[in-house]
Design a protein around this motif. Structure first.
Motif, PDB file in Angstrom:
ATOM      1  N   ALA A 295     -27.933 -13.974  13.400  1.00  0.00           N
ATOM      2  CA  ALA A 295     -27.786 -14.635  14.703  1.00  0.00           C
ATOM      3  C   ALA A 295     -27.857 -16.151  14.549  1.00  0.00           C
ATOM      4  N   LEU A 296     -28.803 -16.628  13.748  1.00  0.00           N
ATOM      5  CA  LEU A 296     -28.916 -18.068  13.513  1.00  0.00           C
ATOM      6  C   LEU A 296     -27.715 -18.582  12.722  1.00  0.00           C
ATOM      7  N   GLY A 297     -27.238 -17.757  11.777  1.00  0.00           N
ATOM      8  CA  GLY A 297     -26.037 -18.145  11.039  1.00  0.00           C
ATOM      9  C   GLY A 297     -24.829 -18.277  11.946  1.00  0.00           C
ATOM     10  N   ALA A 298     -24.715 -17.372  12.919  1.00  0.00           N
ATOM     11  CA  ALA A 298     -23.621 -17.467  13.888  1.00  0.00           C
ATOM     12  C   ALA A 298     -23.720 -18.751  14.698  1.00  0.00           C
ATOM     13  N   ALA A 299     -24.939 -19.123  15.094  1.00  0.00           N
ATOM     14  CA  ALA A 299     -25.137 -20.369  15.846  1.00  0.00           C
ATOM     15  C   ALA A 299     -24.716 -21.578  15.020  1.00  0.00           C
ATOM     16  N   VAL A 300     -25.064 -21.581  13.734  1.00  0.00           N
ATOM     17  CA  VAL A 300     -24.676 -22.683  12.854  1.00  0.00           C
ATOM     18  C   VAL A 300     -23.155 -22.743  12.728  1.00  0.00           C
ATOM     19  N   CYS A 301     -22.515 -21.598  12.579  1.00  0.00           N
ATOM     20  CA  CYS A 301     -21.058 -21.564  12.459  1.00  0.00           C
ATOM     21  C   CYS A 301     -20.384 -22.086  13.725  1.00  0.00           C
ATOM     22  N   PHE A 302     -20.806 -21.580  14.889  1.00  0.00           N
ATOM     23  CA  PHE A 302     -20.187 -22.001  16.146  1.00  0.00           C
ATOM     24  C   PHE A 302     -20.415 -23.484  16.412  1.00  0.00           C
ATOM     25  N   GLY A 303     -21.641 -23.947  16.188  1.00  0.00           N
ATOM     26  CA  GLY A 303     -21.956 -25.348  16.454  1.00  0.00           C
ATOM     27  C   GLY A 303     -21.208 -26.297  15.548  1.00  0.00           C
ATOM     28  N   THR A 304     -21.100 -25.956  14.267  1.00  0.00           N
ATOM     29  CA  THR A 304     -20.373 -26.804  13.326  1.00  0.00           C
ATOM     30  C   THR A 304     -18.877 -26.766  13.591  1.00  0.00           C
ATOM     31  N   ALA A 305     -18.355 -25.583  13.947  1.00  0.00           N
ATOM     32  CA  ALA A 305     -16.929 -25.460  14.240  1.00  0.00           C
ATOM     33  C   ALA A 305     -16.524 -26.367  15.396  1.00  0.00           C
ATOM     34  N   THR A 306     -17.381 -26.484  16.403  1.00  0.00           N
ATOM     35  CA  THR A 306     -17.067 -27.345  17.542  1.00  0.00           C
ATOM     36  C   THR A 306     -16.834 -28.785  17.101  1.00  0.00           C
ATOM     37  N   VAL A 307     -17.691 -29.278  16.206  1.00  0.00           N
ATOM     38  CA  VAL A 307     -17.562 -30.660  15.743  1.00  0.00           C
ATOM     39  C   VAL A 307     -16.324 -30.828  14.870  1.00  0.00           C
ATOM     40  N   LEU A 308     -16.065 -29.889  13.970  1.00  0.00           N
ATOM     41  CA  LEU A 308     -14.889 -29.989  13.109  1.00  0.00           C
ATOM     42  C   LEU A 308     -13.607 -29.994  13.925  1.00  0.00           C
ATOM     43  N   GLN A 309     -13.544 -29.141  14.942  1.00  0.00           N
ATOM     44  CA  GLN A 309     -12.353 -29.098  15.778  1.00  0.00           C
ATOM     45  C   GLN A 309     -12.219 -30.360  16.618  1.00  0.00           C
ATOM     46  N   ALA A 310     -13.346 -30.918  17.046  1.00  0.00           N
ATOM     47  CA  ALA A 310     -13.295 -32.176  17.789  1.00  0.00           C
ATOM     48  C   ALA A 310     -12.787 -33.304  16.903  1.00  0.00           C
ATOM     49  N   MET A 311     -13.214 -33.345  15.639  1.00  0.00           N
ATOM     50  CA  MET A 311     -12.742 -34.369  14.714  1.00  0.00           C
ATOM     51  C   MET A 311     -11.246 -34.247  14.476  1.00  0.00           C
ATOM     52  N   ALA A 312     -10.761 -33.017  14.312  1.00  0.00           N
ATOM     53  CA  ALA A 312      -9.336 -32.803  14.098  1.00  0.00           C
ATOM     54  C   ALA A 312      -8.529 -33.192  15.326  1.00  0.00           C
ATOM     55  N   ALA A 313      -9.017 -32.810  16.510  1.00  0.00           N
ATOM     56  CA  ALA A 313      -8.299 -33.145  17.746  1.00  0.00           C
ATOM     57  C   ALA A 313      -8.254 -34.646  17.955  1.00  0.00           C
ATOM     58  N   ARG A 314      -9.351 -35.346  17.626  1.00  0.00           N
ATOM     59  CA  ARG A 314      -9.367 -36.800  17.799  1.00  0.00           C
ATOM     60  C   ARG A 314      -8.385 -37.467  16.841  1.00  0.00           C
ATOM     61  N   ALA A 315      -8.201 -36.888  15.650  1.00  0.00           N
ATOM     62  CA  ALA A 315      -7.319 -37.482  14.657  1.00  0.00           C
ATOM     63  C   ALA A 315      -5.850 -37.391  15.050  1.00  0.00           C
ATOM     64  N   VAL A 316      -5.492 -36.394  15.869  1.00  0.00           N
ATOM     65  CA  VAL A 316      -4.078 -36.200  16.219  1.00  0.00           C
ATOM     66  C   VAL A 316      -3.804 -36.476  17.687  1.00  0.00           C
ATOM     67  N   ALA A 317      -4.809 -36.921  18.430  1.00  0.00           N
ATOM     68  CA  ALA A 317      -4.648 -37.069  19.884  1.00  0.00           C
ATOM     69  C   ALA A 317      -3.660 -38.155  20.264  1.00  0.00           C
ATOM     70  N   SER A 318      -3.402 -39.117  19.382  1.00  0.00           N
ATOM     71  CA  SER A 318      -2.548 -40.245  19.742  1.00  0.00           C
ATOM     72  C   SER A 318      -1.064 -39.971  19.547  1.00  0.00           C
ATOM     73  N   GLY A 319      -0.704 -38.800  19.052  1.00  0.00           N
ATOM     74  CA  GLY A 319       0.695 -38.490  18.793  1.00  0.00           C
ATOM     75  C   GLY A 319       1.446 -38.118  20.048  1.00  0.00           C
ATOM     76  N   PRO A 320       2.792 -38.027  19.948  1.00  0.00           N
ATOM     77  CA  PRO A 320       3.615 -37.666  21.112  1.00  0.00           C
ATOM     78  C   PRO A 320       3.549 -36.182  21.403  1.00  0.00           C
ATOM     79  N   GLY A 321       4.038 -35.810  22.619  1.00  0.00           N
ATOM     80  CA  GLY A 321       4.114 -34.401  22.982  1.00  0.00           C
ATOM     81  C   GLY A 321       2.970 -33.975  23.864  1.00  0.00           C
ATOM     82  N   GLY A 322       3.072 -32.725  24.365  1.00  0.00           N
ATOM     83  CA  GLY A 322       2.055 -32.185  25.258  1.00  0.00           C
ATOM     84  C   GLY A 322       1.027 -31.374  24.506  1.00  0.00           C
ATOM     85  N   ASP A 323       0.436 -30.398  25.227  1.00  0.00           N
ATOM     86  CA  ASP A 323      -0.647 -29.598  24.646  1.00  0.00           C
ATOM     87  C   ASP A 323      -0.180 -28.775  23.447  1.00  0.00           C
TER      88      ASP A 323
END
Length: 280
Positions: A4-32
């Motif tokens: 259960a704690l391992g799942a929490a670590v996975c979910f919490g870390t995944a949120t940050v990694l996905q936020a970093m990736a989204a921030r890196a490509v947010a300035s490009g053209p196109g929609g969602d």
């Protein structure tokens, strides 16, 4: 509990990694769609998806081993993981109150781990499987109604609906008592798990896009912890260690309260530079 704690670590870390990736490509053209396509080409986003998948598998193992109330509180603790990882990788500044909330979550989980007993051995009444399927359909209905509310009410309703959907998943996992194809196809809990999980993801995405992240995440935490915990205790036989029921209740309340204090990390924030505001 380790799963259960391992799942929490996975979910919490995944949120940050996905936020970093989204921030890196947010300035490009196109929609969602274009944004998602560019994000899928980022190793951080793919790593985040992989950690989400691993976290889900660990969650299932945990739900088959320890009481639902312990797993729900541990999953809510993923907000504490997101806060700590975001402070490191995204340079998000945590206040003293938020650091204290991280400590409160950890303390609550420690108490819960000491007090929780083994997974309940009761299969629950027959109608509970159908009730979970009906609840999953109700989550979709709540999403349709909540999407028309004003902004503040909309975020809370959609977040709460997402939490209830994830709660359906937690209970449904315990109600699947056979893994043969025939048993799976004829078990309403399987369809409740699929429908509830899908509806929860849709509602949570909508809540984070169309309202306050803090409000939506608070509704999510309450929805995915309280109701499933009660179902586990009342109908599935979840218990605590002898004489430690009060400690489990206290630890659960402390962990959930700490998670609520970290609600703004439901979507990993990006630290923004302070700007001077001139009078008038």
């Amino acid at each position: 509990m380790v799963c259960a704690l391992g799942a929490a670590v996975c979910f919490g870390t995944a949120t940050v990694l996905q936020a970093m990736a989204a921030r890196a490509v947010a300035s490009g053209p196109g929609g969602d769609v274009a944004l998602l396509w560019r994000a899928l080409r980022q190793w951080r986003y793919l790593a985040g998806l992989g950690m989400d998948g691993l976290g889900f598998l660990l969650q299932i193992v945990a739900l088959r081993s320890v009481p639902i109330y312990a797993v729900g509180a541990a999953l809510a603790a993923s907000l504490a993981v997101t806060a700590v990882v975001a402070a490191r990788l995204l340079k998000v500044r945590l206040s003293r109150v938020e650091w204290a909330a991280v400590g409160v979550v950890c303390a609550g989980l420690a108490l819960l781990g000491l007090a929780s007993g083994a997974e309940g051995d009761e299969g629950g009444p027959v109608w509970l499987k159908w009730a979970m399927l009906a609840a999953a359909g109700g989550v979709l209905l709540l999403g349709a109604v909540g999407g028309r509310l004003p902004e503040r009410g909309r975020a809370l309703a959609l977040g709460m609906g997402a939490g209830l959907g994830f709660g359906v998943v937690e209970v449904a996992v315990r109600l699947i008592d056979g893994l043969t194809p025939g048993a799976l196809l004829t078990n309403p809990a399987v369809y409740a798990l699929l429908l509830g999980g899908g509806a929860a993801f849709l509602l949570l995405t909508s809540a984070l896009q169309r309202g306050s992240v803090t409000t939506a995440t608070a509704g999510l935490v309450l929805g995915e912890t309280v109701a499933p915990a009660l179902i586990g205790v009342v109908w599935l036989g979840d218990r605590t260690r002898p004489g430690l029921g009060w400690l489990a209740v206290f630890g659960f309340a402390v962990a959930v309260a700490g998670a609520l204090a970290l609600s703004r990390f439901g979507e990993a924030p990006v630290e923004q530079e302070e700007s001077a505001v001139t009078p008038g």
